[in-house]
Design a protein around this motif. Sequence first.
Motif, mmCIF file in Angstrom:
data_model
loop_
_atom_site.group_PDB
_atom_site.id
_atom_site.type_symbol
_atom_site.label_atom_id
_atom_site.label_comp_id
_atom_site.label_asym_id
_atom_site.label_seq_id
_atom_site.Cartn_x
_atom_site.Cartn_y
_atom_site.Cartn_z
ATOM 1 N N ARG A 30 -25.508 14.405 -32.008
ATOM 2 C CA ARG A 30 -24.748 15.166 -31.006
ATOM 3 C C ARG A 30 -23.299 14.702 -30.924
ATOM 4 O O ARG A 30 -22.412 15.472 -30.586
ATOM 5 C CB ARG A 30 -25.421 15.066 -29.645
ATOM 6 N N LYS A 33 -21.548 16.494 -33.993
ATOM 7 C CA LYS A 33 -21.768 17.930 -34.159
ATOM 8 C C LYS A 33 -20.457 18.689 -33.985
ATOM 9 O O LYS A 33 -19.683 18.433 -33.070
ATOM 10 C CB LYS A 33 -22.790 18.409 -33.122
ATOM 11 N N GLN A 34 -20.238 19.645 -34.868
ATOM 12 C CA GLN A 34 -19.039 20.484 -34.784
ATOM 13 C C GLN A 34 -19.159 21.437 -33.601
ATOM 14 O O GLN A 34 -20.251 21.817 -33.205
ATOM 15 C CB GLN A 34 -18.877 21.298 -36.065
ATOM 16 N N PRO A 35 -18.022 21.860 -33.042
ATOM 17 C CA PRO A 35 -18.070 22.841 -31.955
ATOM 18 C C PRO A 35 -18.632 24.171 -32.466
ATOM 19 O O PRO A 35 -18.517 24.502 -33.643
ATOM 20 C CB PRO A 35 -16.616 22.989 -31.521
ATOM 21 N N LYS A 38 -18.210 31.115 -29.339
ATOM 22 C CA LYS A 38 -18.343 31.542 -27.942
ATOM 23 C C LYS A 38 -19.267 32.741 -27.765
ATOM 24 O O LYS A 38 -19.476 33.197 -26.655
ATOM 25 C CB LYS A 38 -16.963 31.882 -27.365
ATOM 26 N N ASP A 61 -24.892 30.699 -32.774
ATOM 27 C CA ASP A 61 -23.693 31.509 -32.578
ATOM 28 C C ASP A 61 -23.692 32.643 -33.600
ATOM 29 O O ASP A 61 -24.622 32.776 -34.393
ATOM 30 C CB ASP A 61 -22.415 30.663 -32.613
ATOM 31 N N GLN A 90 -23.808 20.862 -22.959
ATOM 32 C CA GLN A 90 -23.515 20.158 -24.204
ATOM 33 C C GLN A 90 -22.542 20.901 -25.111
ATOM 34 O O GLN A 90 -21.915 20.276 -25.965
ATOM 35 C CB GLN A 90 -24.810 19.885 -24.966
ATOM 36 N N ASN A 91 -22.406 22.226 -24.947
ATOM 37 C CA ASN A 91 -21.605 23.006 -25.896
ATOM 38 C C ASN A 91 -20.499 23.824 -25.256
ATOM 39 O O ASN A 91 -19.809 24.558 -25.959
ATOM 40 C CB ASN A 91 -22.517 23.947 -26.685
ATOM 41 N N GLY A 92 -20.352 23.769 -23.953
ATOM 42 C CA GLY A 92 -19.333 24.571 -23.282
ATOM 43 C C GLY A 92 -19.880 25.938 -22.897
ATOM 44 O O GLY A 92 -20.990 26.319 -23.242
ATOM 45 N N GLN A 172 -23.310 21.515 -40.041
ATOM 46 C CA GLN A 172 -22.768 21.479 -38.681
ATOM 47 C C GLN A 172 -22.297 20.096 -38.254
ATOM 48 O O GLN A 172 -21.943 19.902 -37.101
ATOM 49 C CB GLN A 172 -23.816 21.984 -37.695
ATOM 50 N N LYS A 174 -19.577 16.994 -38.380
ATOM 51 C CA LYS A 174 -18.169 16.748 -38.693
ATOM 52 C C LYS A 174 -18.081 15.817 -39.892
ATOM 53 O O LYS A 174 -18.737 14.778 -39.935
ATOM 54 C CB LYS A 174 -17.473 16.101 -37.507
#
Length: 192
Positions: A30, A33-35, A38, A61, A90-92, A172, A174
């Motif tokens: 976590r 993890k890349q963003p 939306k 997504d 956790q992801n916005g 996914q 980084k």
Amino acid sequence: MMAERGIDVDHSTVHRWVIKLVPLFEKTFRKFKQPVGKSWQMDETYIKVKGQWKYLYRAVDKVGNTIDFLFRAKRDKVAARCFFEKSIAQNGVPETITIDKSGSNLAALHAVNAERETPITIRQVKYLNNVVEQDHRAIKRITRPMLGFKDFRCARIILSGIEVMHMIRKGQMKTESGTYPSAAEQFYSMVM
């Protein structure tokens, strides 16, 4: 690998290692993890535990990156709301969430939106969810030959390990720009 080194390891020993280490791997992943995007697509799939169906909530997504997952015993508004709150924490916050015709998911999203100043747009169209439906196949392909799970807690931990490896395989994690490490190299870099 262990036999090559002269070490006898039973399958139950490997199982105990998995149960002990996978939560640590998930927590570490976590951080790397890349963003995600939306626009989310959310659905649940069925996993059999001790002969009974349980529910794996998943979201991806629009490009197919896994956002989050949650394994629950029941499929209801409370479980769906727990999933949405965990995913958002956790992801916005997403702009839109696409769900199928499930009433419990819709009720959970309305409850989440009731507490927000700017509501999340809800799209409840059955056929716009194909990306997450197809992503379920990768998880099912791994769990089907396992002959089912005997314990809910172990199933939850093993499924989280499967999900983490699935996210690593999808790229996914980084990495340094310009490098394209394999899934094994990404896993080893996370562990070291």
